[in-house]
Design an enzyme around this catalytic site. Structure first.
Site, PDB file in Angstrom:
ATOM      1  N   THR A 140      26.179 -24.066  -2.129  1.00  0.00           N
ATOM      2  CA  THR A 140      27.116 -24.030  -1.015  1.00  0.00           C
ATOM      3  C   THR A 140      28.440 -23.439  -1.458  1.00  0.00           C
ATOM      4  O   THR A 140      28.482 -22.393  -2.101  1.00  0.00           O
ATOM      5  CB  THR A 140      27.294 -25.441  -0.418  1.00  0.00           C
ATOM      6  N   CYS A 141      29.561 -24.111  -1.173  1.00  0.00           N
ATOM      7  CA  CYS A 141      30.870 -23.487  -1.345  1.00  0.00           C
ATOM      8  C   CYS A 141      31.292 -23.412  -2.802  1.00  0.00           C
ATOM      9  O   CYS A 141      30.768 -24.099  -3.665  1.00  0.00           O
ATOM     10  CB  CYS A 141      31.910 -24.278  -0.551  1.00  0.00           C
ATOM     11  N   GLY A 142      32.324 -22.596  -3.078  1.00  0.00           N
ATOM     12  CA  GLY A 142      32.814 -22.419  -4.434  1.00  0.00           C
ATOM     13  C   GLY A 142      33.362 -23.695  -5.032  1.00  0.00           C
ATOM     14  O   GLY A 142      33.201 -23.963  -6.220  1.00  0.00           O
TER      15      GLY A 142
END
Length: 259
Positions: free
Chosen positions: A108-110
């Site tokens: 998913t996100c950084g």
């Protein structure tokens, strides 16, 4: 032989001559690991000693602290592989949810990725005493190891992990197509039998990766010897944990990292 199947081949010589021959080939199957009803991981592994694999994997994944935290473990044969189903005690069950959450976050996100990197290099337990053995014990164990690896001798395609006494006697061996699995199987077998390292060491037929260093540290192993070279991260993690290492261990020489 368990863990191997016989296949027919045509052997071709350098001179072009051919002949039919049979050879034992190592088996490799997907093993799905389920913890408290949650799918946790799928490993490609040799099909033997899977209960040992479960116990060792649970310990080195930091899901349990000891054998008593694993209430039940069962192996089920499925059409396309094996299912290793484990039930963890209530006081450690939350660890499964936490690790599954981090595994899911990997894609998913950084920010979640940063969190996952922190999980990947978590602090290791410190060894409080140096290994007290002599390097000649490693050479003795190397000499004895091949005779203690029936699957390896037959297939030349699996790794071995041996628990050795302080004098270099082979106490216990586990084999697998994967070096991580072989070590987890050894750690799990010791855990199930209530065996401690007792001043001995682990000898692995593989390179020294940071994952193997971490498994050694988490299983309270005082010294890890491998027949191939280490990575830089493996050396750094071993130094961090105070784990003694011997690498490129061959019949005539080995390397001992300097401080």
């Amino acid at each position: 032989m368990s863990g191997a199947s016989s296949f027919r081949f045509e052997q071709v010589g350098a001179d072009g001559a051919t002949q039919a021959r049979s050879r034992a080939i190592a088996e490799e199957v997907p093993v799905a690991i389920e913890c408290n009803g949650l799918g946790y991981a799928v490993l490609m592994a040799s099909p033997g000693d899977l209960l040992d694999l479960g116990y060792g994997f649970a310990l080195t994944e930091r899901l349990i602290d000891g054998a008593e935290d694993l209430l039940d473990a069962e192996v089920h044969a499925l059409e396309h592989g094996m299912l290793l189903r484990m039930t963890l005690a209530p006081h450690v069950a939350g660890r499964v949810l936490d690790r599954v959450r981090h595994r899911t976050a990997d894609s998913t996100c950084g920010l979640c990725g940063v969190e996952s990197l922190e999980q990947a290099l978590r602090p290791l337990p410190q060894r409080t005493a140096e290994w007290g053995g002599q390097d000649r014990a490693i050479f003795a164990a190397l000499h004895a190891l091949e005779g203690a690896q029936p699957l390896g001798a037959a297939t030349r395609a699996v790794h071995g992990a041996a628990a050795c006494s302080e004098q270099g006697a082979i106490r216990l061996v586990r084999e697998d197509v994967g070096r991580h699995n072989a070590f987890d199987k050894l750690i799990g077998a010791m855990l199930r039998a209530g065996l401690a390292w007792d001043g001995g060491f682990a000898l692995l037929t593989s390179r020294c990766s940071y994952e193997l260093v971490e498994k050694a540290a988490l299983s309270a192993c005082p010294m890890l010897a491998t027949i191939s070279a280490p990575t830089a991260l493996a050396l750094a993690r071993a130094r961090e944990a105070g784990l003694a290492l011997r690498v490129l261990a061959r019949p005539d020489a080995l390397l001992r990292p300097l401080p």
